[in-house]
Every structure is written in C-alpha cells, then in structure tokens.
Design a protein around this motif. Structure first.
Motif, PDB file in Angstrom:
ATOM      1  N   ARG B 134       0.817  -1.232   0.183  1.00  0.00           N
ATOM      2  CA  ARG B 134       0.021  -0.048   0.055  1.00  0.00           C
ATOM      3  C   ARG B 134       0.806   1.280  -0.031  1.00  0.00           C
ATOM      4  O   ARG B 134       0.232   2.293  -0.008  1.00  0.00           O
ATOM      5  N   ALA B 135       2.179   1.137  -0.109  1.00  0.00           N
ATOM      6  CA  ALA B 135       2.984   2.275  -0.198  1.00  0.00           C
ATOM      7  C   ALA B 135       3.806   2.008  -1.511  1.00  0.00           C
ATOM      8  O   ALA B 135       4.339   0.871  -1.640  1.00  0.00           O
ATOM      9  N   ASP B 136       4.354   2.990  -2.241  1.00  0.00           N
ATOM     10  CA  ASP B 136       5.054   2.665  -3.585  1.00  0.00           C
ATOM     11  C   ASP B 136       6.467   3.234  -3.487  1.00  0.00           C
ATOM     12  O   ASP B 136       7.182   2.904  -4.447  1.00  0.00           O
ATOM     13  N   SER B 137       6.813   3.825  -2.370  1.00  0.00           N
ATOM     14  CA  SER B 137       8.321   4.263  -2.062  1.00  0.00           C
ATOM     15  C   SER B 137       8.602   3.865  -0.549  1.00  0.00           C
ATOM     16  O   SER B 137       7.667   3.889   0.119  1.00  0.00           O
ATOM     17  N   LEU B 138       9.880   3.909  -0.325  1.00  0.00           N
ATOM     18  CA  LEU B 138      10.334   3.407   1.097  1.00  0.00           C
ATOM     19  C   LEU B 138      10.146   4.707   1.987  1.00  0.00           C
ATOM     20  O   LEU B 138       9.509   4.468   3.126  1.00  0.00           O
ATOM     21  N   TRP B 139      10.372   5.952   1.372  1.00  0.00           N
ATOM     22  CA  TRP B 139       9.892   7.100   2.348  1.00  0.00           C
ATOM     23  C   TRP B 139       8.524   7.424   2.417  1.00  0.00           C
ATOM     24  O   TRP B 139       7.793   7.642   3.622  1.00  0.00           O
ATOM     25  N   GLY B 314      -4.655  -3.225  -0.952  1.00  0.00           N
ATOM     26  CA  GLY B 314      -3.368  -2.582  -1.166  1.00  0.00           C
ATOM     27  C   GLY B 314      -3.264  -1.900  -2.200  1.00  0.00           C
ATOM     28  O   GLY B 314      -2.841  -0.699  -2.147  1.00  0.00           O
ATOM     29  N   ALA B 315      -3.641  -2.352  -3.295  1.00  0.00           N
ATOM     30  CA  ALA B 315      -3.655  -1.688  -4.696  1.00  0.00           C
ATOM     31  C   ALA B 315      -4.457  -0.345  -4.716  1.00  0.00           C
ATOM     32  O   ALA B 315      -4.187   0.522  -5.326  1.00  0.00           O
ATOM     33  N   ILE B 316      -5.484  -0.517  -4.062  1.00  0.00           N
ATOM     34  CA  ILE B 316      -6.529   0.689  -3.942  1.00  0.00           C
ATOM     35  C   ILE B 316      -5.790   1.791  -3.197  1.00  0.00           C
ATOM     36  O   ILE B 316      -6.037   2.797  -3.323  1.00  0.00           O
ATOM     37  N   LEU B 317      -5.353   1.262  -1.919  1.00  0.00           N
ATOM     38  CA  LEU B 317      -4.810   2.212  -0.966  1.00  0.00           C
ATOM     39  C   LEU B 317      -3.533   3.125  -1.510  1.00  0.00           C
ATOM     40  O   LEU B 317      -3.444   4.181  -1.531  1.00  0.00           O
ATOM     41  N   VAL B 318      -2.918   2.224  -2.263  1.00  0.00           N
ATOM     42  CA  VAL B 318      -1.601   3.016  -2.723  1.00  0.00           C
ATOM     43  C   VAL B 318      -1.903   4.067  -3.876  1.00  0.00           C
ATOM     44  O   VAL B 318      -1.236   5.105  -4.046  1.00  0.00           O
ATOM     45  N   ARG B 319      -3.175   3.919  -4.631  1.00  0.00           N
ATOM     46  CA  ARG B 319      -3.525   4.729  -5.620  1.00  0.00           C
ATOM     47  C   ARG B 319      -3.898   5.995  -4.830  1.00  0.00           C
ATOM     48  O   ARG B 319      -3.906   7.040  -5.312  1.00  0.00           O
ATOM     49  N   ASN B 324       2.268   9.186  -2.919  1.00  0.00           N
ATOM     50  CA  ASN B 324       2.554   8.042  -3.551  1.00  0.00           C
ATOM     51  C   ASN B 324       3.327   9.050  -4.892  1.00  0.00           C
ATOM     52  O   ASN B 324       3.378  10.307  -4.857  1.00  0.00           O
ATOM     53  N   ALA B 325       3.997   8.477  -5.860  1.00  0.00           N
ATOM     54  CA  ALA B 325       4.757   9.121  -6.790  1.00  0.00           C
ATOM     55  C   ALA B 325       3.821   9.947  -7.482  1.00  0.00           C
ATOM     56  O   ALA B 325       4.414  10.819  -8.377  1.00  0.00           O
ATOM     57  N   GLU B 326       2.617   9.856  -7.674  1.00  0.00           N
ATOM     58  CA  GLU B 326       1.938  10.605  -8.481  1.00  0.00           C
ATOM     59  C   GLU B 326       1.442  12.063  -7.652  1.00  0.00           C
ATOM     60  O   GLU B 326       1.054  12.939  -8.233  1.00  0.00           O
ATOM     61  N   GLY B 327       1.824  11.866  -6.324  1.00  0.00           N
ATOM     62  CA  GLY B 327       1.405  13.032  -5.598  1.00  0.00           C
ATOM     63  C   GLY B 327       2.078  14.332  -5.648  1.00  0.00           C
ATOM     64  O   GLY B 327       3.337  14.208  -6.140  1.00  0.00           O
ATOM     65  N   LYS B 328       1.827  15.396  -5.268  1.00  0.00           N
ATOM     66  CA  LYS B 328       2.479  16.779  -5.348  1.00  0.00           C
ATOM     67  C   LYS B 328       3.572  16.659  -4.269  1.00  0.00           C
ATOM     68  O   LYS B 328       4.469  17.733  -4.646  1.00  0.00           O
ATOM     69  N   HIS B 329       3.882  15.749  -3.341  1.00  0.00           N
ATOM     70  CA  HIS B 329       4.927  15.692  -2.592  1.00  0.00           C
ATOM     71  C   HIS B 329       6.138  14.733  -3.126  1.00  0.00           C
ATOM     72  O   HIS B 329       6.942  14.591  -2.409  1.00  0.00           O
ATOM     73  N   ALA B 330       5.855  14.493  -4.100  1.00  0.00           N
ATOM     74  CA  ALA B 330       7.007  13.377  -4.909  1.00  0.00           C
ATOM     75  C   ALA B 330       7.646  14.175  -6.012  1.00  0.00           C
ATOM     76  O   ALA B 330       7.811  13.346  -7.053  1.00  0.00           O
ATOM     77  N   GLU B 331       7.959  15.330  -5.643  1.00  0.00           N
ATOM     78  CA  GLU B 331       8.669  15.984  -6.859  1.00  0.00           C
ATOM     79  C   GLU B 331       9.927  14.914  -7.335  1.00  0.00           C
ATOM     80  O   GLU B 331      10.557  14.535  -6.685  1.00  0.00           O
TER      81      GLU B 331
END
Lengths: 152, 442
Positions: B134-139, B314-319, B324-331
């Motif tokens: 449900r998370a796509d990056s370690l951070w 998990g697939a729903i939650l990560v979206r 996530n990497a699509e979010g504005k905090h994943a510059e």
C-alpha cells in the motif's frame, strides 16, 4: 526458439577440448552439461488467425526483460506486401501466463502512430511462458493472433 | 533473464569448460566425491540470483544517498518519543537483533497488529512496501506507521512539533531540508492534526481540515522529508555477501574454493529451488523475490479471524496515498515511479495476495508468512510440499502452485539452501541510535 547452431558447435568444441586436455579428477567434480544457446530475440512477424494481416511485434528492449518495464511496437502489413506497414491500423495487446492463471499487473498504454501502434509500460514480472494476444483492425477488417513469449 | 542470454552463454560456456577441464579434484574439497549435480540450466538461473548489485535510485527522494539525512533517519528510527505512549519506535517491530523484524507472529505496536513485521534487509530494493504494497516508495512507507492508531499512534503535527522543540532534531532537519514551517503559531499549526478520511468527525481530522491549505502543504512537505530521512537510513541495511553469493562467484569464475561455500545439501537444495520446487518462479532475481504479489494458500492466523484482502485493498490504498509518486510531494519522481502507480491494475484476483518476501537472511527472520503462521523454515517448505487447498472462494489460486511431494531429505536440502542466503554483517553503528541526529560539519 531457434538454436544458434554454429555458436553451439564452437561452445561444445571448447568444452570438449578442455575436457580432453585435463581429464584426471573430472569424476570428482560437480557434473555439468552445456545446453544450446538460444537466439536472443522475441520479435515476431506472424500471420493473423484469419490470414488478413502480417503483424510485427517488436519489443524494446529485445528480448523481453524479466520483471522490468518494456515497450512494444506493433506494425501491421498486408500479406501481399510485407515490406510496407499499413497506416492507420488500430492494434491492441494483452498478455498473461496461462500456467499461472494471471495477467500483467499493469495496464499498458496504447498510442497510435502513423504506421504502428506503440504500447508502453508493459511488464512481464515472472519467468515462464507468457501468452500474448494482439487484436488488429484495418482495411481488411478485424483479426487477431496469439503467440507465446518465454521469459527466462 | 532473456535480455542477457547472449551475454550469459558467452561466458557460461567458457566457465563450464573450465569446470570440466581445469579444476583438479584436490582443489575442490567440497566437490570431491560429491554426487551433486547442477545442470547448465540450473547454473544459468543461479547466476541470475547473485550478485545483489547496487540498489535502485529513488528520484523522488533527493536525500536518498545523503549521509546526514541517513543519520537523522537513524535517530528517528530508534526514537520511541515519536509515539503516543513514548515507547514505540520503528525498531520496536524492526529490531536489528532480530533480523530487523520482531520475532513475533503478529507485530505489536501500541496494540497487536494483524500482520507479521517484515524484515528490512535490502528493503530499498523493494518495488512496493508493506505486505499488501500500500506504499510505493520507502519514504512513503515510513510515514504511515506514525499515524497508525495501532502502531505509533501519533500524528504529523505532533511529530513536527517535537522536531521543532528539540534543538538537535531541529538542527538536523533544517541543515538538510531548510526551515521547518512556523510551527510556533499554534493557531495555524495545532498540536495534533492529521487527515482521517475514514472518520471525518475525528478531532485530528477536524483540526487538519481547519488549517489553511498552504499550511497543510507545508506540513506534508516537512513530514514527507522525515520519511525521506528514514529511507536514507534504511537504504543502508544491505545483505549481499551470503555463502550463496560466494558460491555464485565460484560458478562465474570457476573457483573451487568459492564453490565450497555451499554444502552438498545446500547445492541439492539450490537444484530443487530452481528446478523441481519451482521456488524461483516467485522468489526470483537477486532479491529472491519478484517484488509482486501472490496467494499461497496459507491459513489465516487464529488470532486474526477476519479475512485479509491483502493486495486487493493494498492496490486501492496505494493509488489513494497522497504521498505516492503521482502526488505533489513526490517531486522528481521518475516516469517509471509514476507509471507503476498510475497503471496499476486493481482486480479481484488480487484478493488474498501478499508480497513475495525476499529470502535473503530468511533464516534469521522467523516466523514466516504474512501473519507469521509458520514457525520454522522446515514448516514453510513442508507447506509447499503438501499445499493445502485455497483458503476461500475469492482467494483465486495461483495455478502454478502444486504440492511438491518432497521427500524428507529434499525438505532438509531446501532448508540448507535457504540458510546459505544468510549474511547479517552490517555496520555495528547502524544497530542503534547515533549520538546525535545531526552530523558534525567538517
């Protein structure tokens, strides 16, 4: 998958040559057996099921990597003119592992180009046989084809 | 991997030639008199399982390789003050003395959790995080336990106020990431606030939605940076010098003394792992994991009777994860990082699937499976040998799974092989908190 016969022969000669040079103690070693190397390409040029089209399926990178993203270019030809891709043909693809009962975990994006369709964001995440299905719509109507790609 | 087939054979054949023709019996003590066989195909697969190689970069984490960030992350990792009762840290469930897990079947933060704590060895090489991904990056992963009511039970505002109120943490943070938000203004930055989308009447949620959008963004940005620092620390938890790695070097180089790194039993286990056992189908590559999700028919833990949907949710939650990497905090996220979320397929067959765990150091991380249902590696191997039927109707089985019907000796051989994946050598200073969260400037 085809066998690179010449390369295989060279390989076997190398193996057997070394074995003849020094055979003492070989029986103590873990036994190994060489296997034929394979041509490293997953590109296909196949006739569709009803014979309406020749379809070229060209992955990048080629061969298809295991568990890494790859793209595909699908070009469609009339069987009578396999050198000139048709323009404006629609094509789409999907893939799955029949032995496992699952498909890809990602939805690929299809982009229509002038003389081919570019499919991006594919990933075959497991080793084994993947069954690729391609659907085509062009001047001769709809047709489809399926073929296997073995990811190792 | 087919991509390397031409290259692979170009050097396999000379190596094989050397093995047949060059190695003398006395130079290979392990192999002397051995009846162990590895086919060329088995060797070729073994060569794909090592070395571990350098980990992937994380373009969404600009401090991924920054030693100062790693030091701050290490402090945060071990500090129990960032929890509701002041007793729970990341290390509570990820104990360096216990393979970066906790030895329990079900993890326990403030309260018992419903899943087993995953080990952290080589965690930066994972594609998805948590058992359900449900998370796509370690951070992004590192942030969630802080606000989980059953884990740390705190919230992003409380954590940031603690950072701001501690001279050492504040210094460390601001030297790496720049100024913290103006947290002293409690009217703008309440002491406790976080989004609680499942309970919009929650006081933390009300406090969060009462903040200005710009202030929420500033908080999220600072909170994300704490996750990035923790990820920079966890990236250092690398295990890549197991006996198996030495064995593969021996295969590659034709070095008998390196081949001796594995016992005959372990080599037989390797042959089963990549052959009859088909273990490698899921436990593939240098991580011994395809990094994806599968259903393996394991029973629910009796203390967790509810059906666990696993990857389906998990697939729903990560979206939905705002980090996530699509979010504005994943510059800075790469197109691949964005695509893996944007193009993720959510479908019924994900029901009851869980992430394929890495097998590196698996012998040090008992118990096993997503709820620690199996106590020993032998139980794990026997599970696949006997393979119970699928658990419940929506649990769509992997057709590839079939009972292996292993003999007792084969079970032991596979266990021996799994033990050969052990390398717990990590810098001692990583096994506890640093003296300060900041790094002295030269």
């Amino acid at each position: 998958m085809k066998i690179g016969t010449a390369f295989l022969a060279v390989g076997w000669i190398g193996v057997s040559g070394c074995a003849q040079l020094e055979t003492q103690g070989v029986e103590d070693e873990r036994r190994v057996e060489a296997k034929a190397p394979e041509v490293a390409s997953d590109e296909r040029m196949l006739l569709s099921e009803d014979g309406r089209y020749l379809v070229r399926w060209r992955p990048t990178p080629n061969p298809v990597p295991r568990n890494e993203p790859f793209d595909v270019e699908i070009a469609v030809f009339l069987p009578s003119d396999p050198a000139q891709p048709l323009t404006g043909c629609a094509a789409s693809m999907s893939a799955g592992m029949p032995q496992h009962g699952h498909g890809m975990n990602r939805k690929p994006i299809h982009e229509q180009q002038e003389d081919h369709v570019r499919v991006t964001g594919l990933m075959f995440h497991m080793r084994g046989v993947w069954l690729v299905s391609v659907s085509v719509r062009g001047p001769e109507g709809k047709d489809r084809l399926q073929f296997e790609v073995e990811v190792g | 991997m087919m991509i390397g087939r031409r290259v692979l054979w170009a050097w396999i054949l000379p190596v094989l030639a050397c093995q047949v023709g060059v190695k003398g019996g006395d130079e290979v003590p392990l192999a002397k008199g051995s009846t162990v066989e590895l086919t060329a195909e088995q060797q070729a697969i073994a060569l794909q399982l090592s070395p571990l190689g350098p980990g992937p970069e994380d373009p969404s984490n600009p401090v991924f390789l920054d030693p100062a960030a790693a030091r701050l992350g290490q402090s945060l990792f071990y500090d129990p003050r960032f929890s509701a009762d002041g007793k729970v840290s990341c290390a509570t469930c990820h104990d360096p003395q216990l393979g970066w897990t906790d030895g329990r079947a079900l993890a326990e933060g403030l309260r018992p959790l419903r899943r087993h704590a995953m080990g952290l060895w080589n965690v930066a090489r994972q594609r998805w995080f948590f058992w359900d991904g449900r998370a796509d990056s370690l951070w992004a992963q590192a942030l969630q336990p802080f606000e989980s009511p059953d884990e740390h039970g705190t919230n992003r505002l409380r954590v940031l106020h603690q950072i701001a109120g501690d001279d050492d943490y504040r210094r460390a943070f601001e030297e790496i990431f720049g100024e913290l938000p103006a947290l002293a203004d409690r009217a703008r930055f309440p002491l406790d606030a976080r989004p609680v989308p499942t309970d919009e009447g929650h006081p933390h949620h009300l406090a969060w939605t009462g903040m200005e959008a710009g202030d929420r963004d500033a908080v999220d940005r600072a909170f994300a940076n704490l996750g990035r620092a923790i990820a920079a620390f966890e990236r250092r938890l690398v295990s890549d010098r197991a006996p198996f790695d030495r064995f593969v070097e021996g295969l590659r180089e034709g070095r008998p003394e390196k081949l001796a790194a594995l016992s005959d039993s372990a080599v037989r286990g390797l042959a089963l792992f990549v052959g009859k056992g088909n273990c490698v189908v899921c436990h593939d590559g240098p991580m011994f994991s395809d990094l994806e999700f599968h259903s393996n028919h394991v029973r629910q833990h009796p203390a967790s009777p509810d059906s666990d949907t696993g990857r389906y949710d998990g697939a729903i939650l990560v979206r939905r994860d705002p980090f996530n990497a699509e979010g504005k905090h994943a510059e800075g996220a790469s197109s691949e990082q964005r695509n893996k979320v944007a193009r993720l397929i959510t479908r019924m067959e994900l029901w009851g699937q869980f992430k394929t765990p890495s097998l590196r150091n698996v012998a040090t991380t008992a118990p096993y499976m997503h709820q620690g249902q199996l106590a020993t590696l032998e139980e794990v191997v026997r599970h696949y040998s006997e393979l119970p039927p699928p658990l419940f109707v929506p649990d769509l089985p992997e057709r590839i799974l079939r009972p292996l019907h292993l003999a007792d000796g084969e079970v032991q051989d596979l266990v021996s092989f799994l033990h050969s994946l052990t390398d717990t050598d990590v810098a001692p200073e990583l096994r506890g908190p640093p003296s300060t969260p900041w790094m002295s400037q030269p």
